[in-house]
Design a protein around this motif. Sequence first.
Motif, mmCIF file in Angstrom:
data_model
loop_
_atom_site.group_PDB
_atom_site.id
_atom_site.type_symbol
_atom_site.label_atom_id
_atom_site.label_comp_id
_atom_site.label_asym_id
_atom_site.label_seq_id
_atom_site.Cartn_x
_atom_site.Cartn_y
_atom_site.Cartn_z
ATOM 1 N N PRO A 3 4.012 -0.121 6.329
ATOM 2 C CA PRO A 3 4.493 -1.482 6.551
ATOM 3 C C PRO A 3 5.573 -1.358 5.849
ATOM 4 O O PRO A 3 6.811 0.050 5.172
ATOM 5 N N ASP A 4 6.774 -2.581 6.363
ATOM 6 C CA ASP A 4 7.771 -2.783 5.855
ATOM 7 C C ASP A 4 8.136 -3.153 5.156
ATOM 8 O O ASP A 4 7.765 -4.431 4.513
ATOM 9 N N LEU A 5 8.309 -2.241 3.536
ATOM 10 C CA LEU A 5 8.578 -3.028 2.420
ATOM 11 C C LEU A 5 9.552 -3.219 1.743
ATOM 12 O O LEU A 5 9.906 -3.563 0.318
ATOM 13 N N GLY A 6 10.742 -4.068 2.428
ATOM 14 C CA GLY A 6 12.070 -3.810 2.072
ATOM 15 C C GLY A 6 12.592 -3.432 1.632
ATOM 16 O O GLY A 6 12.470 -1.628 0.937
ATOM 17 N N LYS A 7 13.225 -4.588 0.495
ATOM 18 C CA LYS A 7 14.061 -3.971 -0.431
ATOM 19 C C LYS A 7 13.450 -2.688 -1.605
ATOM 20 O O LYS A 7 14.141 -1.951 -2.776
ATOM 21 N N TYR A 8 12.201 -3.080 -1.921
ATOM 22 C CA TYR A 8 11.869 -3.014 -2.730
ATOM 23 C C TYR A 8 10.392 -1.492 -2.599
ATOM 24 O O TYR A 8 9.783 -1.084 -2.898
ATOM 25 N N THR B 33 -10.885 1.245 0.701
ATOM 26 C CA THR B 33 -10.570 0.053 1.217
ATOM 27 C C THR B 33 -10.308 -0.562 1.055
ATOM 28 O O THR B 33 -9.213 -1.390 1.611
ATOM 29 N N GLY B 34 -9.726 -0.971 -0.530
ATOM 30 C CA GLY B 34 -9.193 -1.887 -0.913
ATOM 31 C C GLY B 34 -7.829 -1.731 -1.055
ATOM 32 O O GLY B 34 -6.716 -2.067 -1.288
ATOM 33 N N LEU B 35 -7.647 -0.246 -1.413
ATOM 34 C CA LEU B 35 -5.716 0.427 -1.428
ATOM 35 C C LEU B 35 -5.429 0.101 -0.094
ATOM 36 O O LEU B 35 -4.329 -0.026 0.065
ATOM 37 N N VAL B 36 -5.955 0.783 0.802
ATOM 38 C CA VAL B 36 -5.737 0.047 2.051
ATOM 39 C C VAL B 36 -5.314 -0.521 2.325
ATOM 40 O O VAL B 36 -4.628 -1.014 3.175
ATOM 41 N N TRP B 37 -5.864 -1.572 2.514
ATOM 42 C CA TRP B 37 -6.158 -2.880 3.354
ATOM 43 C C TRP B 37 -5.438 -3.282 2.140
ATOM 44 O O TRP B 37 -3.942 -4.731 2.861
ATOM 45 N N GLY B 38 -5.020 -3.300 0.560
ATOM 46 C CA GLY B 38 -3.790 -4.072 0.020
ATOM 47 C C GLY B 38 -3.329 -3.412 0.669
ATOM 48 O O GLY B 38 -1.751 -4.123 0.584
ATOM 49 N N PHE B 39 -2.320 -2.103 0.340
ATOM 50 C CA PHE B 39 -0.894 -1.010 1.136
ATOM 51 C C PHE B 39 -0.963 -1.742 2.679
ATOM 52 O O PHE B 39 0.784 -2.328 2.674
ATOM 53 N N PHE B 41 -1.959 -4.190 5.156
ATOM 54 C CA PHE B 41 -2.983 -5.450 5.636
ATOM 55 C C PHE B 41 -2.520 -6.651 4.921
ATOM 56 O O PHE B 41 -3.163 -7.528 5.137
ATOM 57 N N THR B 42 -1.844 -6.351 3.917
ATOM 58 C CA THR B 42 -1.489 -8.141 3.078
ATOM 59 C C THR B 42 0.072 -8.203 2.741
ATOM 60 O O THR B 42 1.412 -7.222 3.094
ATOM 61 N N PRO B 43 -0.174 -9.151 2.880
ATOM 62 C CA PRO B 43 1.435 -9.678 3.578
ATOM 63 C C PRO B 43 2.334 -9.611 1.707
ATOM 64 O O PRO B 43 1.411 -9.446 1.362
ATOM 65 N N ASP B 44 3.629 -9.697 2.108
ATOM 66 C CA ASP B 44 4.841 -9.759 1.476
ATOM 67 C C ASP B 44 4.485 -11.133 0.248
ATOM 68 O O ASP B 44 4.092 -11.790 1.269
ATOM 69 N N ASP B 45 4.620 -11.101 -1.014
ATOM 70 C CA ASP B 45 4.908 -12.129 -1.894
ATOM 71 C C ASP B 45 6.264 -12.898 -1.889
ATOM 72 O O ASP B 45 6.957 -12.151 -1.634
ATOM 73 N N TYR B 46 6.072 -14.711 -1.633
ATOM 74 C CA TYR B 46 6.759 -15.163 -1.400
ATOM 75 C C TYR B 46 8.102 -14.899 -1.983
ATOM 76 O O TYR B 46 9.668 -14.570 -1.943
ATOM 77 N N LYS B 53 2.502 -5.717 -4.027
ATOM 78 C CA LYS B 53 1.336 -4.121 -3.803
ATOM 79 C C LYS B 53 1.012 -3.467 -4.936
ATOM 80 O O LYS B 53 -0.518 -2.654 -4.414
ATOM 81 N N ILE B 54 1.741 -3.934 -6.116
ATOM 82 C CA ILE B 54 1.368 -2.904 -6.962
ATOM 83 C C ILE B 54 0.197 -3.352 -7.483
ATOM 84 O O ILE B 54 -0.353 -2.563 -8.491
ATOM 85 N N ILE B 55 -0.250 -4.942 -6.933
ATOM 86 C CA ILE B 55 -1.335 -5.338 -8.246
ATOM 87 C C ILE B 55 -2.400 -4.551 -8.117
ATOM 88 O O ILE B 55 -3.202 -4.518 -8.861
ATOM 89 N N TYR B 56 -3.104 -4.273 -7.006
ATOM 90 C CA TYR B 56 -4.207 -3.474 -6.602
ATOM 91 C C TYR B 56 -3.999 -2.370 -7.251
ATOM 92 O O TYR B 56 -5.645 -2.002 -7.687
ATOM 93 N N LEU B 57 -3.248 -1.433 -8.105
ATOM 94 C CA LEU B 57 -3.504 -0.339 -8.571
ATOM 95 C C LEU B 57 -3.531 -0.829 -9.979
ATOM 96 O O LEU B 57 -3.902 -0.509 -10.874
ATOM 97 N N HIS B 58 -2.507 -2.067 -10.660
ATOM 98 C CA HIS B 58 -2.008 -2.193 -11.771
ATOM 99 C C HIS B 58 -3.012 -3.006 -12.588
ATOM 100 O O HIS B 58 -3.550 -1.889 -13.710
ATOM 101 N N VAL B 59 -3.719 -3.746 -11.545
ATOM 102 C CA VAL B 59 -4.868 -4.927 -12.828
ATOM 103 C C VAL B 59 -6.013 -4.227 -13.091
ATOM 104 O O VAL B 59 -6.071 -4.924 -13.815
#
Lengths: 50, 243
Positions: A3-8, B33-39, B41-46, B53-59
């Motif tokens: 995925p495109d992770l952009g600047k991070y 499954t959780g890490l691949v899905w999170g890394f 197939f999930t969108p960026d936060d606005y 995407k670090i949340i899937y490891l950190h939390v």
Amino acid sequence: MIPDLGKYAAEVGLAYGVSIVLLAGIIGISWRQSVAQKRALDAVEARRNG
Amino acid sequence: MSLWEYANPKRFMGWTAPVLPWVFGVAALFLVTGLVWGFFFTPDDYRQGSTVKIIYLHVPAAFMAINTWIMMLVASLIWLVRRQHVSALAAKAAAPIGLTMTLIALLTGAIWGQPMWGTYWAWDPRLTSFLILFLFYLGYMALWAAIDDPDTAADLTSVLCIVGSVFAVLSRYAVKFWNQGLHQGTSVPLATGGRTVSDVFFVPLAISSVGFILLFIALVLLRTRTEIRRRRVRALHMRESRR
């Protein structure tokens, strides 16, 4: 595919890299210690019984 | 048959042998499954961009860092009250796993903190209590290593574990006790069931968390088996040397 992770990209990649290395490390060490202790016990018991 | 029978070393070795590969297998399934899905197939936060995407490891790692110590506390209390050797060995076996989880939580938190807070580290209540928890893990393991007699080591480390539990609880509730610092509040409060995370992020996070819990269980079982064998080898060596 990546995925495109952009600047991070560096931060996200580093977080995943560090975590995977640490998880693999604790699994590997635990496994190695398990095998070593099993061998040690087998050897002592073989000596006792033989 | 009493439940305590399962903690008999011989019986423990018997029932864990067939269970262990399954727990490792299911843990790997959930983690991947959780890490691949999170890394992937999930969108960026606005606001946080892709760092979310670090949340899937950190939390999950932070959750396990605290709860590993709680598990060690329960095992230590069982040792002190009932003198069940397997419970003391399980506490000893869990410590390096808890140390690893705490380190993952601290490092991923620092890596996440730099772009979001502008700093890798702040003496924030939650961060500081986690650092102290990390030091307690190190101290706990060092104490086990420093004492030759296993029963004495189990006694003293159990007392240390009880003292350290204060920091495990502080790590969990630091953001509530002190309403200050950089770290945000709990995203998924277990007690109330309320959460501030969208389903898009929550589902892979939940799957990853289950993976971390199962991996912890698998590693504790594996490492406890190792400790039982180590103890047996030591006992046999001592018997040989007395002859």
